[in-house]
Design a protein around this motif. Structure first.
Motif, PDB file in Angstrom:
ATOM      1  N   GLY A 163       0.742  -1.239  -0.015  1.00 36.34           N
ATOM      2  CA  GLY A 163       0.181  -0.004  -0.109  1.00 36.34           C
ATOM      3  C   GLY A 163       0.615   1.071   0.040  1.00 36.34           C
ATOM      4  O   GLY A 163       0.572   2.266  -0.672  1.00 36.34           O
ATOM      5  N   VAL A 164       1.977   1.214   0.852  1.00 33.71           N
ATOM      6  CA  VAL A 164       2.887   2.368   0.915  1.00 33.71           C
ATOM      7  C   VAL A 164       3.595   2.570  -0.574  1.00 33.71           C
ATOM      8  O   VAL A 164       3.547   3.670  -1.125  1.00 33.71           O
ATOM      9  N   ALA A 167       2.376   1.484  -3.289  1.00 33.41           N
ATOM     10  CA  ALA A 167       1.260   2.200  -4.185  1.00 33.41           C
ATOM     11  C   ALA A 167       0.950   3.437  -4.154  1.00 33.41           C
ATOM     12  O   ALA A 167       0.708   4.404  -5.267  1.00 33.41           O
ATOM     13  N   VAL A 168       1.107   4.021  -2.848  1.00 32.90           N
ATOM     14  CA  VAL A 168       0.752   5.361  -2.536  1.00 32.90           C
ATOM     15  C   VAL A 168       1.876   6.302  -3.593  1.00 32.90           C
ATOM     16  O   VAL A 168       1.658   7.445  -3.796  1.00 32.90           O
ATOM     17  N   CYS A 169       3.127   5.748  -3.525  1.00 33.18           N
ATOM     18  CA  CYS A 169       4.429   6.690  -3.982  1.00 33.18           C
ATOM     19  C   CYS A 169       3.746   6.781  -5.770  1.00 33.18           C
ATOM     20  O   CYS A 169       4.383   8.039  -6.102  1.00 33.18           O
ATOM     21  N   PRO A 202       1.286   7.644  -7.540  1.00 35.23           N
ATOM     22  CA  PRO A 202       0.569   8.725  -8.081  1.00 35.23           C
ATOM     23  C   PRO A 202       1.312   9.976  -7.801  1.00 35.23           C
ATOM     24  O   PRO A 202       1.308  10.886  -8.580  1.00 35.23           O
TER      25      PRO A 202
END
Length: 409
Positions: A186-187, A189-191, A193
Motif C-alpha cells: 500500500g505504501v 502504491a501511494v508513491c 501517483p
C-alpha cells in the motif's frame, strides 16, 4: 538510435565487461585462497539502518543484491524508456527480429533446464537462471574483434539484450515474489501517483523523484516483491524532455551520469560478492547435478537454439531481414554470445534458491555455461568476421549463410 550513441554505448559496455570479468576472477581467486575467511566475513558483515521502529537489517551481500542492484535496474528502466520513446524500440520494423529472438532465447534455455530437472520440485525453482543474457560481458567479448564488427551486428545484440532485460524484469515480478505484505504494498502504491503527478507537472529537478524513489524502494523491500523492481518503476516516471529547455533531457542526463557508476562500480562489486565459489571439495558429481548442468546446457545449447531458430523461420518467411551487412553465420555467433548469462543469472539464482544449496552450487553452471558460450561465440565470429562486407542475400528462397561465396543469380 544514432550510430554515435551505439558506438559510445558499445565502448562503455565493452570496458565494463572487462572490469566485470576481472572482479569475477578476483572473487574466484580469493575464495580459493587463505583469504576466503576474510572474504566471507566481508560479504556477511551485518549492516543495519533504523529510523524509529522502522528497521532494515541485512548483511552486506543482501545490501549489494537488494540495494545497489536497484540502481542497476533503475538504469535499465531508464534505457528501456528511452529506447521505447526515441530509440530502437520505437520502430516496429526494427524490433521484430530481435524481439522474437529474445523470446526464443528465454524459452529454449528454460525448457532445457526443465528437461534435466522436471522430477525435482526444489530444483525447478531455478528454471529462469539460464534465460538471461549479460550484455556487458557479451559486448565485451564482441569488442575483442575490433572495429571490423558490422555496426548492425552490434545493434542486433544490444536490441536482443533490451528485450532480454524486459523479460527478466517480468520473470522476477511474476515468479520470484515471496509472501506479500499488504501494508508495505500500500505504501509503495501511494508513491506512484506522486511520481505520476511530478511527471505530468513537468518537474525536471530529480531530487523529488529520488526522495520518493527511496521510500518506494524501502516499501518494496518490506512488501515481498523484490526491491530492485522499484528502480524500474521509478525510471518510468523520469521525464524524457524538459519543456523549458528542449536541449536538455533529464532522463538522458541521469542515464549518462549513472552509466560509469553502474558499469565500473556496482556491477563489479556485485560480481565480486556473488562469484566467490570455493572449489574445495567440489566433485564431478556436483557439477553433473541437474541444476548446474541444466544451467550450463541451457546457456550453451538452449540460448543458441532459441535465438537462431527464430532467425531462420522469420527471415525465410519474409517477415524480417537479417541486419544490414551481416551474414547468417555471424548472427549464429551472436546467438552463442547470448549464452553469456553471468550477472542476471547470478541474480536470479539468488532469488530462486535464497543461497547456495548443500548438494550443488548453481554458480558452477552459470560460470561454465557463460565461459563456453563466450569462447565458442568469439571463435566463430573471429573466423567469419572477414565476411562482414559481403551482402546478405535472400533471393529465390535461397539464403546466403555467410560461408564461402554468395550465390550468383
Amino acid at each position: 538510435m544514432p550510430m554515435s550513441r551505439i558506438k559510445s554505448f558499445f565502448e562503455l559496455e565493452a570496458a565494463g565487461g572487462i572490469v566485470l570479468a576481472f572482479a569475477a576472477v578476483l572473487a574466484m581467486m580469493v575464495a580459493n585462497s587463505p583469504l576466503y575467511e576474510l572474504y566471507n566475513a566481508f560479504i556477511h558483515a551485518p549492516v543495519v539502518v533504523q529510523i524509529g521502529q522502522f528497521e532494515i537489517a541485512k548483511d552486506a551481500h543482501h545490501w549489494i543484491n537488494d540495494g545497489l542492484m536497484a540502481v542497476f535496474f533503475f538504469l535499465v528502466g531508464l534505457e528501456l524508456k528511452r529506447e521505447a520513446l526515441i530509440g530502437e524500440l520505437s520502430d516496429i520494423k526494427q524490433i521484430i527480429l530481435p524481439a522474437i529472438c529474445a523470446i526464443g532465447g528465454m524459452i529454449a534455455p528454460a525448457l532445457v533446464y526443465y528437461g534435466l530437472n522436471h522430477g525435482d520440485a526444489e530444483a525447478l525453482k531455478g528454471w529462469a537462471i539460464p534465460a538471461a543474457t549479460d550484455i556487458a560481458f557479451a559486448i565485451g567479448v564482441l569488442s575483442l574483434l575490433g572495429n571490423k564488427v558490422p555496426n548492425a551486428l552490434k545493434v542486433f545484440l544490444v536490441s536482443i539484450a533490451i528485450f532480454d532485460d524486459i523479460g527478466a524484469i517480468i520473470i522476477i515480478a511474476l515468479f520470484y515474489t515471496s509472501e506479500l505484505s499488504l501494508l508495505s504494498l500500500g505504501v509503495a502504491a501511494v508513491c506512484l501517483p506522486f511520481l505520476f503527478l511530478l511527471n505530468r507537472l513537468n518537474v525536471t529537478r530529480l531530487t523529488p523523484y529520488l526522495l520518493i524513489g527511496v521510500i518506494l524502494w524501502a516499501a518494496m523491500l518490506k512488501s515481498g516483491v523484490h526491491a530492485t523492481l522499484a528502480g524500474v518503476l521509478l525510471a518510468f516516471f523520469i521525464p524524457l524532455k524538459n519543456n523549458a529547455d528542449p536541449d536538455h533531457s533529464p532522463l538522458e542526463e541521469l542515464e549518462h551520469d549513472l552509466h560509469n557508476t553502474v558499469a565500473f562500480g556496482i556491477l563489479p562489486l556485485f560480481a565480486f560478492a556473488n562469484a566467490g565459489i570455493s572449489l574445495a571439495g567440489t566433485s564431478m558429481s556436483e557439477l553433473m547435478h541437474g541444476v548446474p548442468m541444466g544451467i550450463a546446457l541451457g546457456l550453451i545449447i538452449g540460448k543458441q537454439i532459441g535465438v537462431i531458430i527464430p532467425v531462420l523461420v522469420v527471415v525465410k518467411l519474409g517477415l524480417a531481414k537479417l541486419p544490414k551487412g551481416t551474414t547468417f553465420i555471424q548472427i549464429y555467433g551472436v546467438s552463442l554470445l547470448c549464452g553469456i548469462g553471468f550477472t542476471m543469472s547470478l541474480f536470479i539464482s539468488g532469488l530462486a534458491f535464497g543461497g547456495i544449496p548443500d548438494e550443488y552450487d548453481p554458480r558452477l553452471g552459470i560460470i561454465l555455461g557463460s565461459l563456453v558460450s563466450g569462447i565458442i561465440g568469439y571463435l566463430i565470429l573471429r573466423t567469419n568476421i572477414k565476411d562482414a562486407n559481403h551482402p546478405t542475400l535472400i533471393k529465390n528462397d535461397e539464403m546466403y549463410l555467410g560461408v564461402g561465396e554468395p550465390p550468383k543469380h
